[in-house]
Design a protein around this motif. Structure first.
Motif, PDB file in Angstrom:
ATOM      1  N   GLU A  59      28.236 -21.731  17.902  1.00  0.00           N
ATOM      2  CA  GLU A  59      28.777 -23.105  17.856  1.00  0.00           C
ATOM      3  C   GLU A  59      28.114 -23.955  16.784  1.00  0.00           C
ATOM      4  N   LYS A  60      26.851 -23.651  16.503  1.00  0.00           N
ATOM      5  CA  LYS A  60      26.150 -24.458  15.491  1.00  0.00           C
ATOM      6  C   LYS A  60      26.349 -23.884  14.095  1.00  0.00           C
ATOM      7  N   ALA A  61      27.182 -22.822  13.972  1.00  0.00           N
ATOM      8  CA  ALA A  61      27.483 -22.191  12.670  1.00  0.00           C
ATOM      9  C   ALA A  61      26.215 -21.786  11.928  1.00  0.00           C
ATOM     10  N   ARG A  62      25.260 -21.212  12.696  1.00  0.00           N
ATOM     11  CA  ARG A  62      24.003 -20.794  12.071  1.00  0.00           C
ATOM     12  C   ARG A  62      24.123 -19.350  11.572  1.00  0.00           C
ATOM     13  N   ASP A  63      23.180 -18.983  10.730  1.00  0.00           N
ATOM     14  CA  ASP A  63      23.102 -17.600  10.259  1.00  0.00           C
ATOM     15  C   ASP A  63      21.890 -16.913  10.858  1.00  0.00           C
ATOM     16  N   GLN A  64      21.986 -15.587  10.969  1.00  0.00           N
ATOM     17  CA  GLN A  64      20.852 -14.820  11.484  1.00  0.00           C
ATOM     18  C   GLN A  64      20.125 -14.126  10.333  1.00  0.00           C
ATOM     19  N   ASP A  79      17.624 -22.010  12.468  1.00  0.00           N
ATOM     20  CA  ASP A  79      18.017 -23.308  13.030  1.00  0.00           C
ATOM     21  C   ASP A  79      17.465 -24.414  12.133  1.00  0.00           C
ATOM     22  N   ALA A  80      18.168 -24.637  11.005  1.00  0.00           N
ATOM     23  CA  ALA A  80      17.636 -25.556   9.991  1.00  0.00           C
ATOM     24  C   ALA A  80      17.618 -26.994  10.491  1.00  0.00           C
ATOM     25  N   ARG A  81      18.562 -27.334  11.399  1.00  0.00           N
ATOM     26  CA  ARG A  81      18.582 -28.723  11.902  1.00  0.00           C
ATOM     27  C   ARG A  81      17.313 -29.028  12.684  1.00  0.00           C
ATOM     28  N   HIS A  82      16.844 -28.046  13.464  1.00  0.00           N
ATOM     29  CA  HIS A  82      15.623 -28.267  14.252  1.00  0.00           C
ATOM     30  C   HIS A  82      14.379 -27.824  13.488  1.00  0.00           C
ATOM     31  N   LEU A  83      14.593 -27.442  12.208  1.00  0.00           N
ATOM     32  CA  LEU A  83      13.494 -27.088  11.315  1.00  0.00           C
ATOM     33  C   LEU A  83      12.614 -25.965  11.863  1.00  0.00           C
ATOM     34  N   LEU A 473      12.209 -28.258   1.071  1.00  0.00           N
ATOM     35  CA  LEU A 473      11.557 -27.294   1.968  1.00  0.00           C
ATOM     36  C   LEU A 473      11.797 -27.722   3.415  1.00  0.00           C
ATOM     37  N   LEU A 474      12.424 -26.847   4.210  1.00  0.00           N
ATOM     38  CA  LEU A 474      12.765 -27.205   5.594  1.00  0.00           C
ATOM     39  C   LEU A 474      11.681 -26.749   6.566  1.00  0.00           C
ATOM     40  N   TYR A 475      11.268 -25.487   6.461  1.00  0.00           N
ATOM     41  CA  TYR A 475      10.139 -25.029   7.289  1.00  0.00           C
ATOM     42  C   TYR A 475       9.531 -23.777   6.686  1.00  0.00           C
ATOM     43  N   ARG A 476       8.282 -23.504   7.099  1.00  0.00           N
ATOM     44  CA  ARG A 476       7.635 -22.272   6.623  1.00  0.00           C
ATOM     45  C   ARG A 476       7.027 -21.528   7.797  1.00  0.00           C
ATOM     46  N   THR A 477       7.017 -20.210   7.715  1.00  0.00           N
ATOM     47  CA  THR A 477       6.492 -19.374   8.792  1.00  0.00           C
ATOM     48  C   THR A 477       5.539 -18.362   8.167  1.00  0.00           C
TER      49      THR A 477
END
Length: 592
Positions: A59-64, A79-83, A473-477
């Motif tokens: 539903e959120k049109a996310r990619d895996q 989940d780029a919206r929730h970073l 930059l949205l998030y880093r892991t």
């Protein structure tokens, strides 16, 4: 060795009337055990399978994407919206070497000592099929996911012999071997190197899109097979004297091939386009003084660029030019393109996906130039023209967005991970950034996000960053021993080009709904931020009251220490000056 003997001798034509037949010893046992009575096969009731495309309906049109680090392999949502990434499935020791998505994203393949396996499912990853192939080293899917090619190489019993190569082609859904190829590594090592032990991988290259044809480079020939019967087209290979390399159009059954110069330059090099299955030559171009050639197809099969390195007259150095083929136009016109400074070394070349532009990095490191060209502009519909040149960039690799228009100019390896996000429509830089020591840059299949990764080639800083298409930059892991990052591919859209255009025109209407969703998410995020601050404040107030309580408890103790003075207030004391004499030292002097 028995298998090899059977392969080489079974079916050998002794003369017109006699064919030599060789059977394995086990076959005799197998055929002796066939029962005399016929029993009908057992009828199995039909059970519907899982929806293997369910992830596309998110539903959120996310990619895996899938990552491998240490012994773990995990699939996550971006989940780029929730970073942050959201876990989908994780497993230790899921594969023994690497994982690979199938080209349309339906399956995830793993590699094991006994063979390969594919996984998928509606909500999790179940094993859907196994493909037995001992010591498999490499795998490759056909573009339409119907077939899986597996490869292994085995030490010969006589050290003087070349390695033995085994290649199987499986039907992905049934797991049945459709055809196998066995032989010495020398038979599979013609043209190009790379892959394993001189074998150029993939050995079998698939024809554009439809899983109908696959081909392999041989000595003085290209063997083209069709998947109806898994045999050679017209039962014979395409004979091409001294052929060095070939490449399929990504969309049509057309092969481009390159033949180098022969006879010390008496016979020129040439590039040919050959139609399959008719094997008719559509176009050919002779090229002189050629040292090397590389072919680049544009993703829709509209254009083919051939990068040609030529010797100068003295033969002491080379310079580079491009031959540009317009495949879909009448008689396939060819244009020659030379850079402004034709002695510039070409560092990288890349077509815009689904577009008509291409980018070239040229010049000398450490600061080469980057030029953009178009195959059609308003003024020159049928001629190549330069759009712009960016001078002195720290870049050695080009990564176009899958939807075109945007490109990441990356400086990997020696350039420490410099990134420039560039808009080719406006010819302007959107952002510059750095992911220190980055080894990989991967666009997601929709062209919305870019992942940059530092894999375990480096000891330090392992992990990945997720950026927006315009370089934020949205998030880093961070992950120790980080080996692989792969976006899950998406199948082509079902929308017609007209419908896509209509959506682009009325984007404001469609985007209202998503803007509202974004608003909700940012409200949620700011609410989470407020909640965090609230809890910090409460924690602080709790500590203050704890200190006040202790202060009260110790009041009596303080009073005793002050000879019964009760007050803690400083103003209630009066200061007195008291003089105290103290003997510091005594010295005796004796007078004579």
């Amino acid at each position: 060795e028995a298998e090899l003997a059977k392969e080489k001798t079974n079916g050998y034509k002794l003369d017109r009337a006699h064919i030599f037949a060789v059977n394995m010893f086990d076959d005799f046992d197998k055929f002796m055990k066939v029962p005399d009575e016929w029993a009908p096969p057992e009828h199995k009731p039909y059970t519907p399978g899982e929806n293997l495309q369910k992830w596309l309906t998110d539903e959120k049109a996310r990619d895996q994407f899938v990552i491998r680090s240490g012994t773990d392999t995990e699939v996550l949502w971006n989940d780029a919206r929730h970073l942050k990434p959201e876990p989908v499935y994780k497993r230790s020791y899921w594969t023994e070497s690497f994982v690979q998505w199938s080209p349309l994203g339906t399956y995830l393949a793993t590699v094991h000592r006994q063979g390969a396996a594919v996984w998928g499912g509606a909500n999790t990853f179940n094993r859907l099929m196994r493909y037995a192939h001992p010591q498999v080293k490499l795998i490759d899917f056909s573009p339409g996911e119907k077939y899986l090619v597996t490869y292994s190489s085995h030490e010969p019993s006589n050290p003087r012999d070349a390695n033995r190569v085994v290649i199987n082609i499986f039907d992905v859904r049934t797991g049945k071997v459709m055809r196998d190829f066995k032989g010495s590594a020398d038979e599979f090592a013609v043209g190009g190197t790379g892959g394993v032990a001189g074998v150029s991988w993939p050995v079998f290259r698939w024809g554009g899109g439809k899983d109908k044809y696959f081909a392999k480079l041989g000595k003085n020939m290209i063997s083209v097979y069709e998947t109806e019967s898994f045999t050679l087209i017209d039962k014979k290979s395409l004979k091409v004297e001294n052929v060095m390399d070939f490449s399929w159009s990504p969309t049509d059954p057309i092969i481009s091939l390159f033949v180098p110069e022969l006879g010390g330059g008496n016979q020129p090099a040439r590039v040919s386009l050959v139609q399959i299955p008719s094997k008719e030559e559509l176009r050919q171009k002779n090229l002189f003084s050629v040292s090397d050639c590389k072919m680049y197809w544009q993703s829709s099969g509209d254009y083919l660029a051939v990068k040609v390195d030529r010797y100068t007259k003295t033969k002491k150095s080379t310079y580079t030019g491009f031959e540009l083929f317009r495949i879909k136009e009448r008689d396939i016109p060819i244009e020659v393109l030379e850079l402004d400074n034709k002695n510039d070394k070409i560092i990288a070349f890349a077509w815009e996906p689904k577009g008509h532009r291409f980018a070239v990095i040229h010049g000398d490191s450490p600061r080469p130039d980057i030029s953009f060209y178009s195959m059609r502009t308003a003024q020159h519909a049928g001629r190549v023209s330069k759009l712009t040149t960016l001078k002195g960039k720290q870049a050695n690799a080009l990564f176009w967005s899958p939807s075109g228009r945007f490109i990441v100019l990356a400086g990997l390896k020696g350039f420490n991970g410099q990134l420039e996000f560039y808009n080719v429509d406006e010819l302007e830089t959107m952002a510059t950034a750095e992911h220190f020591m980055a080894t990989d840059v991967e666009w997601d299949p929709t062209g919305r996000y870019v992942a940059t990764a530092v894999t375990s080639v480096h000891e330090m800083e392992n992990g990945f960053n997720i950026w927006s298409f315009n370089g934020k930059l949205l998030y880093r892991t961070l992950k120790d021993h980080f080996f692989q990052f792969l976006w899950r591919p998406r199948p082509p859209s079902f929308l017609t080009p007209e419908k896509e255009e209509e959506i682009a025109k009325n984007l404001k209407k469609y985007s209202k709904k998503y803007e509202a969703e974004d608003q909700d998410v940012s409200m949620q995020l700011s609410e989470q931020e407020r909640e965090k601050r609230r809890s910090l404040k409460n924690e602080w107030e709790k500590k203050i009251s704890e200190w006040k309580r202790l202060h009260e408890e110790e009041k009596m103790e303080r009073q005793m220490l002050r000879d019964g003075e009760a007050s803690d207030e400083e103003e209630e004391y009066e200061a007195k000056e008291v003089e105290v004499e103290e003997v510091l030292d005594v010295t005796e002097e004796v007078e004579e």
